[in-house]
Each structure stands twice: as C-alpha cells, then as structure tokens.
Design an enzyme around this catalytic site. Structure first.
Site, PDB file in Angstrom:
ATOM      1  N   ASP A   1       0.831  -1.207   0.000  1.00 48.30           N
ATOM      2  CA  ASP A   1       0.000   0.000   0.000  1.00 48.30           C
ATOM      3  C   ASP A   1       0.864   1.255   0.000  1.00 48.30           C
ATOM      4  O   ASP A   1       0.522   2.260  -0.636  1.00 48.30           O
ATOM      5  CB  ASP A   1      -0.925   0.004   1.224  1.00 48.30           C
TER       6      ASP A   1
ATOM      7  N   HIS B   1      -5.267  -3.865   5.510  1.00 52.43           N
ATOM      8  CA  HIS B   1      -4.797  -4.194   4.163  1.00 52.43           C
ATOM      9  C   HIS B   1      -5.934  -4.822   3.352  1.00 52.43           C
ATOM     10  O   HIS B   1      -5.817  -5.907   2.790  1.00 52.43           O
ATOM     11  CB  HIS B   1      -3.609  -5.152   4.252  1.00 52.43           C
TER      12      HIS B   1
END
Length: 393
Positions: free
Chosen positions: A217, A244
């Site tokens: 990310d 996530h």
C-alpha cells in the site's frame, strides 16, 4: 556484475528524520516484553526522537551486526514466492535462503542457485520437510495461499488461506519460535490475528516479532503520488495506516513528503488518489484478466520490508516502515497498520504521531474503517478458537 546489480537496487524506506517531530508518541519495546503472552496493555507516552542522519541507504550496505541471516520463504514456488525469492537471494544480508512449498520448489531452488550471489539456497518440499526448512531461521516470510481472481475480494480468500496460515505458523512456533514472522497471505487483516492466536496457544507469541506486510500500500501510494505531481519517486513518502483491504486502507496524504506536494493536493485529488490506492489490487487483477493478481509488486514490497527487518536485526538505528502489528494506537483495534521502528528484537516502537492532526476527510475515513477492521480481526481470532474447540470435542 552481481555486486553492481545489487548496489543499484534500492528496497529501503525513506529515512525518518524528515517524518518525525518533537512530541511524537511511541510504544516502547519493553512494554511488549513486560506484557503477558495472552494480553497486552500498551500505553502512549511522549518520546523525543533522536536526530538521525538523512542519508538514503541502499540495499548493499551492511550494518554493524553480523550481516548474515537465514530467511525461510513459505510458499516459494508461487506467484509471489518466486520473484520474492529472487530478490531475497540478491540481499547481502541473507546468508541462507530456505524455500518451502508443497510442490515444484526444486526447480525454483535450482534456478536461483545459479545466481552468483552469496546466499546459499536450499529447497524443501512437503509437510515432512517443513521443520528442516524452518530450523534456525531468523525471518520467516509467508506468501503461501491462493491468489485473487477477478470478482474476488481479499476476504474471499479467507476460507482457504486461514487454514494454510494456521498450520504454517504452528510449525514456526515449533521449529523457529524466535524468528520474525512476515505474513503476506490475504486477508492480512484476519490472517495476522490468526497467527497471533496460534503462537499464543503454542506459548511462542511475541508481538514485536509478528508483522502483517502492508508495504505494498505504501509503495503504491508513493508511485501514484510521484506520477501525479511529477516528482522523483525516491523523494516521495506517504504513510498508509489502517488495514490491508480496500475499505480499511487509509493513505495519509496530508502527511506525505515532500510537504509541498501534500499542501498542493486538492480535495478532489485526495479522494481520487485514496480510491486508487485502495483499489489498486483490483486494478491489477482485472488487468491480468484471470491470469493472476499483484504478484510482482507484492514481491517487491515484501522484499523491501524483508530488507528493512534485516537491517533492524543488523543494528541499524534508522529503520522505519509501515506494518500491521499489535498495538493500541487505536484503542479499540488490537491490530493496526502504522509506522514502526524496527530493531534487533523486531518492533522497537509503534509511532502514533501521524494520527494526530488529520484532515477532516482522513478523520472521517478512520472512523469508517474501524468497525470493518475490527470485524476482520474478530473473524481471525474466532477461527482459531473454534478450531481449538472442535479439536477438543
């Protein structure tokens, strides 16, 4: 030629001097140690960070430790495992690379053994070989499991990957209880709590040593911001917190470096970039049209986090990455992705300062993700508890 190739591959994070300010809050590693194996109560306290050099460290630089570590990759023959194994083979901090999978790992091992880098590679196939793979490992990386296909979310992988992570982590507890454990297998929001519960049951849980790898990310956020603002990607650093999975990923664009870029974001840009960062995995799944998911970028991100962990083990004092770990940064969430300082024992500090002074948009998004992330955490914990009860009946 190998040395040149390694020296030009930068997998490290931007040094922290540009990020932290006086008054930053942190969790101290001793607070982890003094907690019981089943319950951890961590309290925020102010801590003034020491000044640190702002040099950017490349992967080829060693620290002041041994510079020689054994890394085990569980799921090494898969779509993430193969490129990750190659990148790990290139690290001068890796002396032994153990590759495990249920099949097809012999070819990967032979292939990598032809690369003229110092790490010695050994392959291990099947459950009977897992103990040998793990013995003496300093870091265990787990990318094993099924990958996403079009139309699937990370949560759709739970029914298969939960059992895989449970069994692999149980083996880690038995054969490498002191290793750092990097969980990549999705859904990370649930598989990390699963790993924690298994380690607790085995009496081998140290929250400083268990990580959900959310680095993908961060690298996506850095790449997208650099492209949008026309900046060198090496100069961009965007902290990403939360979890996530799309709805739980929160890029803190207001905290992005360089500051000039963060200040220049319009409200529309913030929402567009945040949406793209959250949905980037789906973007890749759809682009591959059923032929795979984000394997290459995930391998790169996992290698970056592995290198950071090894630098921490090696004694570097300026190693910071975002990771999904146990903390009380958000009191109602026992696990949360946040910036952490890595050291010889794993997590040395969990930094909470970046959750201060959020924009109205970021504060709303943080509140929105909390119940979603809590549900994923609870799902992972319940999975292990239910399996334990079933085994007793």
């Amino acid at each position: 030629m190998a040395a040149v190739a390694i020296a030009t591959l930068s997998l490290t994070s931007v040094p922290c001097k540009k990020r932290l300010r006086h008054g930053a809050s942190a969790f101290n590693a001793q607070q982890f140690i003094n907690s019981s194996s089943h319950s951890y109560s961590l309290t925020l306290r102010p801590r003034l960070p020491k000044p640190r050099a702002a040099s950017r460290v490349i992967v080829a630089q060693a620290g002041n430790g041994s510079g020689s570590y054994k890394v085990a990759i569980l799921g090494a023959a898969g779509g993430i495992g193969q490129p990750l194994s190659l990148l790990a083979k290139m690290s001068p901090l890796v002396s032994a690379l153990h590759l495990y999978d249920i099949a097809n790992v012999e070819g990967v091992t032979a292939d990598l053994s032809h690369c003229n880098t110092p790490a010695q590679v050994a392959g291990f196939t099947g459950k009977d070989a897992l103990a040998g793979c793990l013995l003496g490992a300093d870091v265990v990386v787990i990318p094993a499991g099924v990958l996403r296909k079009p139309g699937m979310t990370r949560d759709d992988l739970f029914s298969v990957n939960a059992g895989i992570v449970r069994d692999l982590v149980a083996a880690v507890a038995d054969h490498a209880p002191g290793a750092l454990v990097h969980v990549i297998s999705n859904p990370v929001n649930s598989t990390v709590p699963i790993a924690a519960e298994v380690l607790k049951q085995k009496g081998a849980y140290d929250p400083r040593r268990l990580f959900g790898v959310t680095t993908l990310d961060v690298v996506r956020a850095n790449a997208f911001v650099a492209a949008r603002k026309g900046l060198p990607v090496a100069d961009v650093d965007v902290p990403v917190v939360g979890g996530h999975a799309a709805a739980t990923i929160l890029p803190l664009l207001s905290k992005a470096r360089p500051k000039a870029a963060a200040a220049a974001f319009t409200d529309e840009e913030v929402e567009e970039l945040a949406a793209r960062i959250r949905d980037a995995g789906t973007e890749v799944v759809e682009a591959k049209a059923g032929a795979g998911s984000a394997t290459l970028s995930m391998a790169y991100a996992a290698a970056r986090f592995l290198e950071a962990s090894l630098r921490g083990l090696d004694g570097h004092d300026d190693v910071y990455e975002c990771a999904y770990v146990q903390s009380q940064v958000v009191p109602e969430l026992p696990f949360f992705a946040c910036r952490v300082k890595l050291g010889r024992g794993g997590v040395e500090e969990v930094l909470a300062s970046e959750l201060r002074g959020l924009t109205d948009y970021e504060a709303r998004e943080l509140e929105d993700l909390k119940p979603r992330l809590k549900a994923s955490i609870d799902k992972g914990i319940a999975y292990v508890q239910q399996n334990q009860e079933a085994a007793l009946n």
